[in-house]
Design a protein around this motif. Structure first.
Motif, PDB file in Angstrom:
ATOM      1  N   UNK A 165       0.835  -1.194   0.000  1.00  0.00           N
ATOM      2  CA  UNK A 165       0.000   0.000   0.000  1.00  0.00           C
ATOM      3  C   UNK A 165       0.874   1.251   0.000  1.00  0.00           C
ATOM      4  N   UNK A 166       0.611   2.238  -0.851  1.00  0.00           N
ATOM      5  CA  UNK A 166       1.382   3.484  -0.811  1.00  0.00           C
ATOM      6  C   UNK A 166       1.266   4.142   0.559  1.00  0.00           C
ATOM      7  N   UNK A 167       2.226   4.993   0.941  1.00  0.00           N
ATOM      8  CA  UNK A 167       2.170   5.661   2.253  1.00  0.00           C
ATOM      9  C   UNK A 167       0.988   6.617   2.362  1.00  0.00           C
ATOM     10  N   UNK A 168       0.669   6.981   3.598  1.00  0.00           N
ATOM     11  CA  UNK A 168      -0.463   7.876   3.860  1.00  0.00           C
ATOM     12  C   UNK A 168      -0.262   9.230   3.189  1.00  0.00           C
ATOM     13  N   UNK A 169      -1.371   9.871   2.845  1.00  0.00           N
ATOM     14  CA  UNK A 169      -1.343  11.173   2.170  1.00  0.00           C
ATOM     15  C   UNK A 169      -2.241  12.155   2.914  1.00  0.00           C
ATOM     16  N   UNK A 286      -5.234 -13.032  -4.994  1.00  0.00           N
ATOM     17  CA  UNK A 286      -4.124 -12.360  -4.316  1.00  0.00           C
ATOM     18  C   UNK A 286      -3.307 -11.553  -5.321  1.00  0.00           C
ATOM     19  N   UNK A 287      -3.043 -12.142  -6.468  1.00  0.00           N
ATOM     20  CA  UNK A 287      -2.288 -11.448  -7.510  1.00  0.00           C
ATOM     21  C   UNK A 287      -3.033 -10.193  -7.982  1.00  0.00           C
ATOM     22  N   UNK A 288      -4.339 -10.317  -8.156  1.00  0.00           N
ATOM     23  CA  UNK A 288      -5.148  -9.168  -8.585  1.00  0.00           C
ATOM     24  C   UNK A 288      -5.142  -8.073  -7.520  1.00  0.00           C
ATOM     25  N   UNK A 289      -5.129  -8.460  -6.250  1.00  0.00           N
ATOM     26  CA  UNK A 289      -5.105  -7.480  -5.161  1.00  0.00           C
ATOM     27  C   UNK A 289      -3.819  -6.663  -5.191  1.00  0.00           C
ATOM     28  N   UNK A 290      -2.683  -7.331  -5.353  1.00  0.00           N
ATOM     29  CA  UNK A 290      -1.406  -6.618  -5.414  1.00  0.00           C
ATOM     30  C   UNK A 290      -1.373  -5.674  -6.618  1.00  0.00           C
ATOM     31  N   UNK A 291      -1.873  -6.145  -7.747  1.00  0.00           N
ATOM     32  CA  UNK A 291      -1.877  -5.310  -8.957  1.00  0.00           C
ATOM     33  C   UNK A 291      -2.765  -4.087  -8.767  1.00  0.00           C
ATOM     34  N   UNK A 292      -3.924  -4.268  -8.129  1.00  0.00           N
ATOM     35  CA  UNK A 292      -4.846  -3.148  -7.907  1.00  0.00           C
ATOM     36  C   UNK A 292      -4.257  -2.125  -6.946  1.00  0.00           C
ATOM     37  N   UNK A 293      -3.500  -2.585  -5.946  1.00  0.00           N
ATOM     38  CA  UNK A 293      -2.899  -1.665  -4.975  1.00  0.00           C
ATOM     39  C   UNK A 293      -1.855  -0.762  -5.628  1.00  0.00           C
ATOM     40  N   UNK A 294      -1.227  -1.240  -6.688  1.00  0.00           N
ATOM     41  CA  UNK A 294      -0.183  -0.458  -7.370  1.00  0.00           C
ATOM     42  C   UNK A 294      -0.770   0.586  -8.306  1.00  0.00           C
ATOM     43  N   UNK A 295      -2.075   0.507  -8.538  1.00  0.00           N
ATOM     44  CA  UNK A 295      -2.720   1.446  -9.483  1.00  0.00           C
ATOM     45  C   UNK A 295      -3.769   2.293  -8.778  1.00  0.00           C
ATOM     46  N   UNK A 296      -3.513   2.658  -7.532  1.00  0.00           N
ATOM     47  CA  UNK A 296      -4.457   3.487  -6.797  1.00  0.00           C
ATOM     48  C   UNK A 296      -4.695   4.807  -7.523  1.00  0.00           C
ATOM     49  N   UNK A 297      -5.911   5.311  -7.401  1.00  0.00           N
ATOM     50  CA  UNK A 297      -6.304   6.528  -8.127  1.00  0.00           C
ATOM     51  C   UNK A 297      -6.145   7.787  -7.287  1.00  0.00           C
ATOM     52  N   UNK A 298      -5.560   7.687  -6.096  1.00  0.00           N
ATOM     53  CA  UNK A 298      -5.474   8.865  -5.223  1.00  0.00           C
ATOM     54  C   UNK A 298      -4.043   9.031  -4.725  1.00  0.00           C
TER      55      UNK A 298
END
Length: 300
Positions: A165-169, A286-298
């Motif tokens: 998960x990217x760091x907090x913003x 699980x693979x889809x979850x990791x991929x989705x986390x790398x493409x967050x829209x915010x």
């Protein structure tokens, strides 16, 4: 006595439930005379008076209602059989029972499922949004195949894998005066109306600790227990907040986002049984979850 036909029994149910022969004929998609004939033949074949004629309406007699209740029970069994057949069909194509925290139950889990179903369009998926404690118990009891929760679970019967998960913003209302800055610290945020997570939440503890390091406290004006509420309050211009990007995505197109320093890591975990049923489907989820986390829209 002759055995009633299926069509006669359908007519009986339609007339009792619709109240009139005309409405029953619409349900059955036949003419009104044809519907009346089915009821007449049913009474003749059973030797029972099932309806009384009252001003052109058919009113079920006591015997008519008893027969209706029996037919309803039998038809209910047929419907249960149909549901069982559908469940068997689903099992042939595969099925996956997943759980997610409410914070991730919006855009993020939707993005995960789009990636997953692109590979498995015929798999039946059930999604349950609950607290992390509830979900971890459910996966330990094997009621759920895989769950997304706050990190921290350790148990020999499960595999826990961190989501990148990217760091907090910092999340600001559109047009806020601090939008001119690329990076914000507790110094800039200390006097701003602050929308805080509940005092027992992981994000609240991390934010309070970051402000404590500066000898400051956030000026909390609203406190909420769910990420969607916090995000919506910021989008409405009620204050600013610090949150993890995945849970803030619900307002991505209605807020401004800036980097926060010091960096706050906020990890979710994917938890699944060591010997999971449908293990190949779980692995792809699980693979889809990791991929989705790398493409967050915010992101800032």
């Amino acid at each position: 006595m002759r055995n009633p036909s299926l069509r006669q029994l359908e007519a009986l149910m339609a007339v009792v439930e619709a109240g009139t022969v005309s409405r029953a004929s619409e349900i059955l998609r036949i003419s009104q005379p044809a519907a009346s004939k089915l009821i007449q033949d049913l009474e003749a074949d059973t030797g029972l008076q099932l309806f009384e004629r009252d001003s052109g309406r058919l009113v079920p007699t006591g015997r008519g209602m008893r027969l209706y209740e029996e037919v309803e029970r039998i038809f209910g069994g047929v419907n249960q059989l149909a549901r069982a057949v559908e469940a068997i069909r689903r099992e042939e194509h595969g099925q996956l029972f997943i759980g997610t925290m409410p914070a991730l139950s919006g855009p993020f889990i939707t993005r995960v499922l789009k990636l997953f179903r692109a590979r498995h369009p015929d798999v039946f998926v059930s999604v349950e949004a609950r607290s992390s404690q509830y979900l971890t118990e459910a996966v330990l009891l094997r009621r759920l195949d895989v769950v997304l929760v706050i990190s921290g679970l350790e148990h020999p019967s499960v595999i826990a894998e961190a989501v990148k998960n990217p760091p907090a913003v910092v999340v600001l209302p559109r047009g806020h005066r601090l939008c001119k800055k690329e990076e914000l610290t507790p110094l800039e945020l200390a006097e701003e109306p602050f929308i805080a997570f509940g005092p027992t939440s992981m994000m609240r503890r991390k934010v309070d600790s970051a402000f404590d390091d500066y000898g400051l406290r956030p000026r909390i004006v609203i406190e909420a227990t769910t990420a969607p509420n916090v995000a919506e309050f910021v989008a409405a211009g009620l204050g600013v907040t610090i949150g993890d990007p995945l849970s803030m995505e619900i307002v991505a197109d209605r807020v401004a986002v800036r980097r926060f320093r010091p960096e706050l890591a906020f990890e979710y975990e994917i938890v699944r049984p060591v010997r999971a049923r449908n293990s190949s489907l779980v692995a792809d989820f699980v693979e889809a979850t990791h991929a989705a986390a790398l493409t967050t829209t915010i992101l800032p």
